[in-house]
Design an enzyme around this catalytic site. Structure first.
Site, PDB file in Angstrom:
ATOM      1  N   HIS A   1       0.805  -1.234   0.000  1.00 56.90           N
ATOM      2  CA  HIS A   1       0.000   0.000   0.000  1.00 56.90           C
ATOM      3  C   HIS A   1       0.836   1.282   0.000  1.00 56.90           C
ATOM      4  O   HIS A   1       0.772   2.091  -0.919  1.00 56.90           O
ATOM      5  CB  HIS A   1      -0.890   0.042   1.257  1.00 56.90           C
ATOM      6  CG  HIS A   1      -1.752  -1.148   1.450  1.00 56.90           C
ATOM      7  ND1 HIS A   1      -2.913  -1.344   0.753  1.00 56.90           N
ATOM      8  CD2 HIS A   1      -1.634  -2.212   2.284  1.00 56.90           C
ATOM      9  CE1 HIS A   1      -3.488  -2.468   1.143  1.00 56.90           C
ATOM     10  NE2 HIS A   1      -2.732  -3.017   2.078  1.00 56.90           N
TER      11      HIS A   1
HETATM   12  C1  BDR Z   1      -3.012   0.742   5.347  1.00 57.34           C
HETATM   13  O1  BDR Z   1      -3.194   0.181   6.639  1.00 57.34           O
HETATM   14  C2  BDR Z   1      -1.978  -0.250   7.172  1.00 57.34           C
HETATM   15  O2  BDR Z   1      -2.100  -1.527   7.702  1.00 57.34           O
HETATM   16  C3  BDR Z   1      -0.954  -0.165   6.071  1.00 57.34           C
HETATM   17  O3  BDR Z   1       0.298   0.237   6.598  1.00 57.34           O
HETATM   18  C4  BDR Z   1      -1.515   0.865   5.139  1.00 57.34           C
HETATM   19  O4  BDR Z   1      -1.125   2.176   5.504  1.00 57.34           O
HETATM   20  C5  BDR Z   1      -3.725  -0.134   4.326  1.00 57.34           C
HETATM   21  O5  BDR Z   1      -5.080  -0.191   4.600  1.00 57.34           O
END
Ligand code: BDR
Ligand code: CA
Length: 311
Positions: free
Chosen positions: A241
């Site tokens: 992400h």
């Molecule tokens: C987001 O949530 C976190 O677990 C990850 O680091 C990312 O920023 C994805 O939904």
């Protein structure tokens, strides 16, 4: 000219990769890291942020601790994805570089006031608590921010922590609401695009093949969270992400999106933290964000692997 950024983060393996990508890229000057509670509690996110700077050989980057809880709610964490430490996977040494004195929120405010207006970009990789608190305390900073590029939200892919909400927005929906109403130039990188940035076995092998401490640590991180995400989503691999945020700043041409209205649900128990994205323009609510919808995944991994190889 290189772009000055502050990275607000809750590392998290994918946050770590996003930070490493920024530190490896001459297009970006990292003014500081501000840690927030999110994937794991604040004591771990600030420590993980320092570990990553040390892994990159950048003990000079100031790291600040910020808010340890959302504005109005109890903290929800994601150890089920990231492991107990938030950075499970590689075995990294305990950091020895110091945490800066002072609060992350003051660092954000002071930096935005000290630098020429319109020259500092915020990269938000976690819940938006630090940034919303800064806006509440110092509303003048909204117009001094060049841009905020944030990982958060979902529309076509709906939720990853509830059926309708993405984790970062869900953890602190009131903070997200403040940010989306702030008038800042917002680029939102939602699950719709990060779910196309999948670390496959082949892509992880390319990180490992760099043969450097950074390449090997990143491969160990992606190996770790791939286990959880592959089980959850099936498919080829786990979404990376947060590096989409720093990649957007380095190579925006890899991404496409639409300028639309995005509002945050803060009332409903059922859909709390949903990003209500007017993708089809069915309301007359004003545009407030560039909502990213697609990326060139091969181009993204090529950039990422090449840059990590520089550290
Ligand atoms: C987001 O949530 C976190 O677990 C990850 O680091 C990312 O920023 C994805 O939904
Ligand atoms: Ca994150």
């Amino acid at each position: 000219m290189a772009r000055k950024i502050i990275i607000d983060t809750d590392p998290g393996q994918d946050d770590a990769v996003a930070i490493l990508l920024a530190l490896a890229s001459p297009e970006l000057v990292v003014l500081g890291l501000t840690a927030v509670a999110g994937n794991v509690p604040l004591a771990l996110t600030e420590k993980n942020a320092r570990m990553i700077c040390e892994l990159a050989g950048r003990r000079d980057i100031p790291v600040f601790a910020g808010c340890d809880a959302p504005l109005a709610r109890r903290l929800v964490t994601a150890e089920h994805v990231h492991g107990k430490t938030g950075l499970d996977g590689p075995v990294l040494p305990e950091p020895t570089m110091p945490l800066q004195d002072g609060h992350a929120v003051d660092f954000i405010i002071d930096t935005l006031r000290a630098e020429p207006s319109g020259t500092v970009t915020l990269c938000a990789l976690g819940p938006l608590t630090n940034i919303a608190t800064a806006l509440q305390r110092a509303p003048d900073i909204a117009e001094r921010v060049q841009q905020i590029v944030l990982m958060g939200g979902a529309y076509f892919e709906v939720g990853n922590i509830t059926p309708t909400a993405e984790f970062n927005i869900y953890v602190d929906p009131e903070a997200a609401d403040i940010v989306f109403k702030s008038g800042m130039d917002i680029v939102a990188v939602p699950l719709d695009v990060t779910h196309k940035a999948l670390v496959t076995a082949q892509r992880t092998a390319a990180f490992r093949a760099l043969g450097t401490p950074v390449g090997i640590a990143v491969a160990e991180m992606t190996d770790f969270f791939e286990r959880f995400d592959k089980e959850k989503y099936g498919g080829e691999g786990a979404p990376l992400h947060d590096p989409c945020v720093t990649a957007y700043l380095i190579a925006p041409d890899l991404f496409t999106g639409r300028r639309i209205n995005v509002e945050i649900e803060t009332m409903s128990d059922l859909t709390l933290g949903m990003t209500v994205a007017d993708w089809w323009g069915v309301t007359d609510r004003p545009e407030n964000a560039l909502f990213i919808g697609d990326l060139d995944a091969d181009g993204f991994f090529k950039l990422l692997t090449e840059r990590l190889g520089r550290l």
